[in-house]
Design a protein around this motif. Structure first.
Motif, PDB file in Angstrom:
ATOM      1  N   LEU A 146      58.004  47.205  61.095  1.00  0.00           N
ATOM      2  CA  LEU A 146      57.602  45.804  61.244  1.00  0.00           C
ATOM      3  C   LEU A 146      56.229  45.713  61.899  1.00  0.00           C
ATOM      4  CD1 LEU A 146      60.967  44.310  62.593  1.00  0.00           C
ATOM      5  CD2 LEU A 146      59.942  43.858  60.344  1.00  0.00           C
ATOM      6  N   ARG A 147      56.081  46.388  63.002  1.00  0.00           N
ATOM      7  CA  ARG A 147      54.869  46.217  63.815  1.00  0.00           C
ATOM      8  C   ARG A 147      53.639  46.865  63.179  1.00  0.00           C
ATOM      9  NH1 ARG A 147      54.909  44.346  68.829  1.00  0.00           N
ATOM     10  NH2 ARG A 147      52.949  45.458  69.088  1.00  0.00           N
ATOM     11  N   ASP A 148      53.783  48.123  62.776  1.00  0.00           N
ATOM     12  CA  ASP A 148      52.596  48.866  62.342  1.00  0.00           C
ATOM     13  C   ASP A 148      52.361  48.797  60.837  1.00  0.00           C
ATOM     14  OD1 ASP A 148      52.441  49.539  64.990  1.00  0.00           O
ATOM     15  OD2 ASP A 148      52.984  51.647  64.736  1.00  0.00           O
ATOM     16  N   HIS A 149      53.431  48.829  60.056  1.00  0.00           N
ATOM     17  CA  HIS A 149      53.244  48.846  58.603  1.00  0.00           C
ATOM     18  C   HIS A 149      53.093  47.435  58.044  1.00  0.00           C
ATOM     19  CE1 HIS A 149      54.371  53.184  57.913  1.00  0.00           C
ATOM     20  NE2 HIS A 149      54.854  52.989  59.129  1.00  0.00           N
ATOM     21  N   LEU A 150      53.847  46.487  58.599  1.00  0.00           N
ATOM     22  CA  LEU A 150      53.854  45.144  58.015  1.00  0.00           C
ATOM     23  C   LEU A 150      53.114  44.120  58.868  1.00  0.00           C
ATOM     24  CD1 LEU A 150      57.545  45.149  56.779  1.00  0.00           C
ATOM     25  CD2 LEU A 150      55.472  45.415  55.384  1.00  0.00           C
ATOM     26  N   ASN A 151      52.621  44.582  60.019  1.00  0.00           N
ATOM     27  CA  ASN A 151      51.826  43.704  60.870  1.00  0.00           C
ATOM     28  C   ASN A 151      52.598  42.475  61.335  1.00  0.00           C
ATOM     29  OD1 ASN A 151      49.563  43.171  62.290  1.00  0.00           O
ATOM     30  ND2 ASN A 151      48.404  42.291  60.580  1.00  0.00           N
ATOM     31  N   MET A 152      53.904  42.639  61.530  1.00  0.00           N
ATOM     32  CA  MET A 152      54.699  41.552  62.098  1.00  0.00           C
ATOM     33  C   MET A 152      54.996  41.969  63.543  1.00  0.00           C
ATOM     34  SD  MET A 152      57.137  41.136  58.809  1.00  0.00           S
ATOM     35  CE  MET A 152      58.021  39.707  59.346  1.00  0.00           C
ATOM     36  N   VAL A 153      54.146  41.528  64.463  1.00  0.00           N
ATOM     37  CA  VAL A 153      54.190  42.086  65.819  1.00  0.00           C
ATOM     38  C   VAL A 153      55.013  41.244  66.799  1.00  0.00           C
ATOM     39  CG1 VAL A 153      52.048  43.369  65.563  1.00  0.00           C
ATOM     40  CG2 VAL A 153      51.980  40.995  66.396  1.00  0.00           C
ATOM     41  N   GLY A 154      55.695  40.219  66.268  1.00  0.00           N
ATOM     42  CA  GLY A 154      56.542  39.409  67.147  1.00  0.00           C
ATOM     43  C   GLY A 154      57.682  40.215  67.753  1.00  0.00           C
TER      44      GLY A 154
END
Ligand code: FES
Ligand code: FES
Lengths: 153, 717
Positions: A27-35
């Motif tokens: 989520l955070r690094d591959h998809l840039n969803m850092v919530g």
């Protein structure tokens, strides 16, 4: 690296990642969803909580290879414009201090209230005990879950 | 502390204005130092430059106000409270004010170095003066337009009103106001007339937080950035001997392995791969330094306390004489472990070191100091270095130290790429700058049932209480009074931890007075109040606290907590303390569940001067109290051969919601300038709980964490 098809917040994503990569980092690094936040990496703090098929799950422990075909919901996907009653309650009670743990808290609260629409104080304290808030905004978390429950029922 | 009436100030040299090209007025201002002579705010709002100004206020031609500040939030609510001070004096409606943090977009914000302190106490006057100055300029512009005298005009919620009833909105005169000279003498509002200060305002970032927007250091990304996870020596006192990175490099996705000093960084395009790479490194460590143990510290600190090598920080009268003449001497020792900070957001930092410049981005409380340390490390001109601050997932003192930023800079320099260093929780807990282990020995001499002498001795790892603390309560209240300190130099890094020093000293002292009251068979509250009587009217300027204010919080706490009238089965403990310019009293209500003490409620009474934002202030207070209860109950951290014994939350216990007391907060009404709230409610909590546990179980606790030492004293459950 293998490609995984993930369904996140109602959208499909093809992710090229090592199969043991935890969903958190996908989520955070591959998809840039850092919530979704990183706090401990071992399932102890709840900062990384997401919903997998509706249940609150620690994304730091969940390998990407295990969540294909499952419905994943993150903080970015629980509502448009912060309109979910839990988010509304968080805002009304002014819960956050530093704010870092709060996405995880909201995700735990949301999944819990979907199961239990009329929780007692001690139900709330039990259900939320997997989420650490280092700033100790616990009194307000408790109140906000109560308020959200009343909004949702 | 200065009382605020309606003082006059000149802020001319701190404030500059410009008319914005797209309409509206821009005010650039500095808080604690005059603007450079040539500094002018830009006419293009996208060109805000925080080199010359601490912050900007834009008043648009529709009257909307935007405050641009590079200072992010650490969790203490200042990002909400500080703009409230400007808005109050500017006399605009709070809902028409927006607070914008210099976005981490280098196109718009070229450099964000926060100037000065973020604390409400320091910002109290300059921020209000800035708002009042802007208001006066708007009045002057309207008066000139009407051809009347400024003194015939007043303002109300963003509108200038002439005595004859004519009205002009702020937005209608911004162009003219921007061209005016900055006025010299400004009158501040009387606190009686405050409309915004003292009202509840929600956290200005709440929407972003509850929707998971990128805000924190760990959320920061740039094109081409590598994640770096670092292998550090496993123990304090160890150094690297040799290492083998074959397995690490064999992991697909690992880009580079970089050794710097005694550390090795593994770089990858995602955090997980970098973590795996780091875990695959094999290293051998050597040591020519001492590898320290907690048992050893324990003995060293005890020896220090019993020894003679002390530095005396304050001595009144003659304690030796008082002790020689005493009927009775009471002597108690209090002991605390090391504590890690455990900010919820683990340490991290971004660095991009190139030939032209060095850009650093991340959660840091000391950007200026970090910039100069990085300049020194990289042998660069400090003007090449920029530090951009993100929101911080907690600080508690840990982010005062820029060690993680230095690591990022060093790795980026070698890799010649932008990198973000990320600490795992294990890294964060084992590369800490801990609250040092401390012991206090407190002795009192009793003569004719009165305390005649008080001798406080401190033994700590690495560092001692700082200068002002010996002048806190009970300084001034006991004729013969002495504070002595001694320390042991360790290679374990230690530093400031929420409410430095007083976080444990308060427990020792407030437990001690409670016990003295028991020994003297005196009322615990009366004993404290009687001591305070003696400080009233003191001419000793070193005394930091106000006996009147401390007395008041004690009385209100007695009243609000139902002290002495607790319900059957509820045991109460009392504590009152002054630190960080704030006076606090707390009463803990403890019940026994299966014979185990459970803290149900803490009543907390706070005198922090004027309360700017009660909603935010209470959040700080609740957090501080629960944090104090939690660490006193559970916080335990030890070393074996230099290695931290706890590395993650599976063994290191932080308080959780199901263990949390309800905190009931009361403020003392005041017209004195506001003081800080991030720290002062934490120190008294431990003693309030310990004193309640004494009442409940008859066990007097001298050591933290309670959970461990209660078990040692009496098997529970
Ligand atoms: S990061 Fe997953 S539980 Fe802490
Ligand atoms: S608000 Fe800071 S960790 Fe919960």
């Amino acid at each position: 690296m293998p490609i995984f098809d993930l369904k996140i917040n109602g959208q499909s994503h093809a992710v090229d990642a090592d199969q043991d990569t935890p969903l958190l980092w996908v989520l955070r690094d591959h998809l840039n969803m850092v919530g979704t936040k990183f706090g401990c990496g071992i399932g102890q703090c709840g900062a990384c909580t997401v919903h997998v098929d509706g249940s609150a799950t620690r994304s730091c422990l969940l390998k990407v290879s295990m969540v294909q075909d499952m419905e994943i919901t993150t903080i970015e996907g629980i509502s448009d414009n912060a309109s979910h009653p839990v988010q509304q309650a968080w805002k009304e009670i002014d819960v956050p201090q530093c704010g870092y743990c709060q996405a995880g808290q909201i995700m735990s609260a949301t999944a819990f209230l979907n199961q239990n629409t009329n929780p007692s104080k001690s139900d709330i304290r039990d259900a939320m005990s997997g989420n650490i808030c280092r700033c100790a905004s616990y009194n307000r978390i408790e109140k906000a879950v109560e308020l959200a429950a009343s909004k949702m029922s | 502390m200065k009382n605020i009436g309606s003082p006059s100030f000149s802020r001319r040299s701190f404030i500059r204005t410009s008319a914005l090209a797209g309409g509206g007025m821009l005010i650039g201002f500095n808080l604690f130092q005059a603007c450079k002579p040539e500094a002018t705010p830009p006419v293009d709002i996208s060109q805000l430059n925080f080199n010359d100004f601490n912050a900007f206020i834009k008043i648009a031609d529709n009257g909307m106000v935007t405050i641009f500040s590079p200072n992010p939030e650490i969790g203490q609510g200042v990002k909400t409270a500080m703009p409230m001070l400007i808005a109050e004096e500017l006399d605009v409606a709070w809902e028409n004010v927006h607070v914008v943090q210099g976005a981490l977009d280098t196109k718009n914000f070229t450099r964000q170095v926060a100037g000065g302190s973020q604390s409400i106490r320091q910002g109290w006057e300059p921020l209000r003066q800035t708002g009042a100055t802007a208001r006066q300029m708007l009045i002057n512009a309207a008066a000139a337009k009407w051809g009347v005298d400024s003194s015939e005009c007043k303002t109300e919620n963003g509108v200038i009103i002439h005595a004859n009833g004519d009205r002009l909105g702020y937005g209608e005169v911004v162009k003219e106001a921007a061209a005016l000279k900055v006025p010299e003498n400004i009158t501040l509002k009387d606190p009686k007339d405050f409309k915004i200060i003292g009202t509840d305002a929600s956290n200005v970032d709440v929407d972003k937080i509850i929707t998971g927007k990128p805000l924190f250091g760990l959320d920061y990304k740039e094109e081409g950035m590598m994640y770096a996870v670092v292998l550090r020596p496993p123990a304090f006192g160890k150094k690297i001997a040799d290492y083998d990175d074959t397995d690490a490099k064999a992991i697909s996705g690992v880009q580079e392995v970089i050794k710097f000093g005694d550390k090795i960084a593994v770089l990858a395009k995602d955090t997980w791969t970098a973590m795996k790479g780091r875990n695959a490194l094999k290293a051998n460590w050597t040591s020519d330094a001492k590898l320290e143990n907690t048992e050893e510290h324990d003995k060293i600190l005890t020896d220090l306390l019993n020894g003679k090598e002390f530095k005396t920080l304050r001595a009144d009268g003659d304690v030796n004489k008082a002790f020689a003449a005493a009927d009775k001497i009471v002597e108690r020792t209090y002991e605390s472990p090391f504590l890690p900070h455990n900010c919820m957001e683990p340490m991290n930092f971004f660095a991009d070191v190139s030939a032209e410049k060095v850009r650093l981005v991340g959660p840091i409380q000391t950007p200026e100091r970090t910039a100069s340390r990085v300049a020194e490390l990289l042998e660069r001109d400090v003007n090449d270095i920029s530090v951009e601050m993100t929101r911080m997932g907690g600080g508690f003192g840990r982010r005062l130290y820029g060690d993680f930023a230095l690591e990022a800079a060093e790795i980026s320099k070698i890799a010649q790429k932008p990198v973000q260093v990320i600490y795992s929780r294990e890294d964060d807990m084992s590369a800490g700058i801990y609250r040092p282990s401390i012991k206090y020995k407190i002795s009192a001499s009793i003569k004719d049932d009165k305390i005649t002498g008080y001798h406080l001795k401190e033994a700590s790892v690495n560092s001692n209480m700082y200068g002002l603390i010996p002048n806190f309560f009970p300084a001034g209240a006991i004729e013969n009074y002495q504070v002595d300190v001694a320390s042991y130099d360790s290679n374990i890094t230690t530093g400031a931890w929420r409410a430095p020093y007083t976080n444990f000293l308060s427990f020792a002292e407030q437990s001690f007075f409670d016990e003295i009251a028991e020994i003297l068979e005196e009322d615990r509250i009366k004993l404290r109040l009687d001591l305070l009587q003696k400080v009233k009217g003191t001419t000793d300027e070193r005394i930091q606290y106000s006996p009147e204010r401390l007395e008041k919080v004690i009385q209100v706490a007695v009243d609000k907590s139902g002290w002495g009238n607790a319900k059957e089965g509820v045991y109460q403990g009392f504590s009152a303390y002054y630190c960080h310019n704030t006076h606090v009293a707390e009463v803990a209500d403890v019940v026994l569940e299966n014979d185990i003490p459970v803290v149900k409620k803490v009543t907390c009474v706070v005198d922090c001067g004027i309360v700017v934002n009660p909603l935010g202030a209470k959040n700080q207070i609740e957090g501080g109290v629960i944090d104090g209860v939690g660490h006193a109950m559970y916080g335990d951290f030890s070393f074996k051969n230099g290695e931290p014994q706890d590395k993650n939350f599976n063994t290191y216990r932080l308080i959780r919601i199901n263990e949390t007391p309800e905190v009931e907060t009361h403020f003392i009404e005041s017209d004195i300038a506001p003081t800080g709230l991030g720290e002062p409610t934490l120190p008294p909590a431990g003693a309030a709980v310990a004193n309640a546990i004494k009442a409940a179980k008859g066990i007097r606790l001298y050591k933290q964490p309670f959970i461990k030492h209660m078990k040692a004293k009496a098997p529970l459950g």
